[in-house]
Structure formats: C-alpha cells, structure tokens
Design a protein around this motif. Sequence first.
Motif, PDB file in Angstrom:
ATOM      1  N   MET A   1      -3.391   1.063   1.013  1.00  0.00           N
ATOM      2  CA  MET A   1      -3.867   2.412   1.286  1.00  0.00           C
ATOM      3  C   MET A   1      -2.927   3.117   2.265  1.00  0.00           C
ATOM      4  SD  MET A   1      -8.044   2.008   1.483  1.00  0.00           S
ATOM      5  CE  MET A   1      -8.017   0.474   2.435  1.00  0.00           C
ATOM      6  N   THR A   2      -2.261   4.147   1.769  1.00  0.00           N
ATOM      7  CA  THR A   2      -1.461   5.043   2.591  1.00  0.00           C
ATOM      8  C   THR A   2      -1.782   6.463   2.139  1.00  0.00           C
ATOM      9  OG1 THR A   2       0.460   5.278   1.124  1.00  0.00           O
ATOM     10  CG2 THR A   2       0.406   3.326   2.586  1.00  0.00           C
ATOM     11  N   PRO A   3      -1.421   7.482   2.917  1.00  0.00           N
ATOM     12  CA  PRO A   3      -1.658   8.840   2.423  1.00  0.00           C
ATOM     13  C   PRO A   3      -1.019   9.103   1.075  1.00  0.00           C
ATOM     14  CG  PRO A   3      -1.190   8.900   4.757  1.00  0.00           C
ATOM     15  CD  PRO A   3      -0.957   7.481   4.317  1.00  0.00           C
ATOM     16  N   ILE A   4       0.137   8.520   0.818  1.00  0.00           N
ATOM     17  CA  ILE A   4       0.819   8.727  -0.462  1.00  0.00           C
ATOM     18  C   ILE A   4       0.041   8.074  -1.593  1.00  0.00           C
ATOM     19  CG2 ILE A   4       2.897   8.232  -1.804  1.00  0.00           C
ATOM     20  CD1 ILE A   4       4.471   8.390   0.828  1.00  0.00           C
ATOM     21  N   THR A   5      -0.281   6.803  -1.465  1.00  0.00           N
ATOM     22  CA  THR A   5      -0.933   6.088  -2.562  1.00  0.00           C
ATOM     23  C   THR A   5      -2.351   6.600  -2.807  1.00  0.00           C
ATOM     24  OG1 THR A   5      -1.685   4.323  -1.060  1.00  0.00           O
ATOM     25  CG2 THR A   5       0.430   4.005  -2.184  1.00  0.00           C
ATOM     26  N   MET A   6      -3.069   6.938  -1.756  1.00  0.00           N
ATOM     27  CA  MET A   6      -4.434   7.432  -1.923  1.00  0.00           C
ATOM     28  C   MET A   6      -4.446   8.798  -2.584  1.00  0.00           C
ATOM     29  SD  MET A   6      -6.552   5.086  -0.852  1.00  0.00           S
ATOM     30  CE  MET A   6      -8.085   5.708  -0.161  1.00  0.00           C
ATOM     31  N   ARG A   7      -3.498   9.647  -2.228  1.00  0.00           N
ATOM     32  CA  ARG A   7      -3.421  10.963  -2.859  1.00  0.00           C
ATOM     33  C   ARG A   7      -3.004  10.840  -4.318  1.00  0.00           C
ATOM     34  NH1 ARG A   7      -0.462  13.566   2.508  1.00  0.00           N
ATOM     35  NH2 ARG A   7      -2.359  13.605   3.792  1.00  0.00           N
ATOM     36  N   GLU A   8      -2.076   9.964  -4.597  1.00  0.00           N
ATOM     37  CA  GLU A   8      -1.657   9.757  -5.987  1.00  0.00           C
ATOM     38  C   GLU A   8      -2.807   9.212  -6.826  1.00  0.00           C
ATOM     39  OE1 GLU A   8       1.748   7.199  -5.821  1.00  0.00           O
ATOM     40  OE2 GLU A   8       3.156   8.880  -5.775  1.00  0.00           O
TER      41      GLU A   8
END
Length: 307
Positions: free
Chosen positions: A23-30
């Motif tokens: 979970m990172t901002p990038i992966t969660m947004r994607e």
Amino acid sequence: MMSAIKEELAAFIAAHTSDDFVMTPITMREASLHTALGQELPKVAMARVVDTVLEGCDVYDVPIRIYIPDASRPLPVLIYYHGGGFAIDTVSVYDPVCRRIAQATQHIVISPEYRLAPENPYPAAYEDALAVAQRALPKLDELQLAHTDDLTLCGDSAGGCMAAQTSQALQHDASVPLTHQILVYPCLDMTHSFPSVKENCNTKTGFTPAKMRWYFNQCFRAGDDRRQASPLFGELSKDMPATLVLTTQFCPFRDEGRDYVRRLQELGVRAETYNYDNMVHSYLNFEKLCYDEICDTYRRMADFLQH
C-alpha cells in the motif's frame, strides 16, 4: 452475521486482495482507478457540465466540476465530497456517481478536487471543503448558472466526514443557505472507539486493519488531535441541517453513523438513518455489482431532499 454479506461483492473484494500488495499512494490510487473503470456503466447525460476553479480561497484555489441535469430552470445545489480515505480518488473517478445524483435529485451537483494526503495532510481537506461550501453559490452566480438558495452537503466515507465537518462549521452562519446534509457510510470518529470498527475490519469486508491504519496514517501526523478532527465529537446544535446518514452492516463506521444521528435527534434536528444489511463500505463504487442497492440509495437521497 457475516454470511449475510452480498456474495458477489465479497468475492470481488477477495479477488482484489493479495498478501504481496504494497500500500502506497501510487498503488492505492491505481487500484481504485482500475476498479472504477471496471465497474463503470454508461454515464448519465447532463444538460451541461462545467469545469472551473474557485479562485480566492484562503489556502488553495479548488478545482470543481459542476453537473447541471436541467438548464431550463433554477435548481437547488448539492456539493459532493468524494470518498477515498483523504488519500485517493478524484473528481473523474466519481464522475458517474455525481451524474447519477444530479439526475436523481434534480440538483446542480458540484464536485471539488480537494487536496489529498499524504502530500497535503490534515487539515487540508477540511480547509478545502469549507472553502468550497462558502464560495460555491457565488461562483454559480459569476458563471450565470441559475440556482436556488438551497445548499446540501453530501459525501461518502471521508467525503461524508468532510460534509459533516463543514456543516458544523457553518451551522450558525446565516450567509450560507445550508438546508440538508447526506452522509454515506461516513467516518465521523477518528479515534475508532465504536465496536463496528473491530467487528468489520477483516479480509471478508475488504477493509482490513492494515488498510484502516494506512489510510489514517496518510492523513494524520504525530501529534494531531484525532478526537478534535472527529465530527462526532464536535459542536452539534439545533442549527445543524436536516441530516440523512446511510450505513452498511459490514462497514467499520456503521456504529458512529448511527450515534451521530442519535445525537442530532436528541437536539431536535431532523435526522434519519437507513442501514443496508448486506452491503460493505464503498458499495457506491461497485455499480455493476450493487446496481439495485445504488439505485435505492439515490432514490432515498431524492426523497429526503424533497422535505
């Protein structure tokens, strides 16, 4: 009982949960964008859609999208703060939701692109939410978009929190014609003190304890007073707008939503609640899987706003 959960939705969530997902901002947004695109049905047509920016805000000039279902007459106005745990999702992800709400309620819907954490932690989203509510109707006047002086604040999850927080900030302000608020599975207690948090944070609901911690750790920094940031524990008075809170049986925030309604009712505020027994948190974003329940949600919104 967990066996009552909607099976198709539970299976979908389970299929999109993996132990090796970081979970990172990038992966969660994607991941959220991928889900939104996969669940999207044909978009509801609007008479007009306007993209603009609210200039002159104290901290951040907030971009907004305006949905007008009928341009032939002045309509009341609804601001929809999208969900996403203060850290993910956008106006474009919630475009289908806002179109459906505009059509069902016959309101002009304004969707703000408020600042997200962790790039902009608490209280950035709260600041933007208040600025939008204060400047929305003057912006419509500036754009010569006909409206009535009737404002509703609405949102789901973190957006529901923002709507509630903004309603509290404006409850004694006669310059803003705030009449209603609609909160869909809102997070109102940032201290997580109610039993439904422990009961419904698990892999079956798709809202694991790790995911809960991740979202709130994006928004809040060490030293932030999470109780002070909780609409449930803020000032509530008889001047609060008429309130509808929609909860789901398998949502971590179910109990705080019910308690919020109870507190408003004790003050004499018109406050109603409805619980979807077989739904999980975020069902509003699963249009293909939860179409009937979502249609019922929009119908309840429209019925509530007629009074």
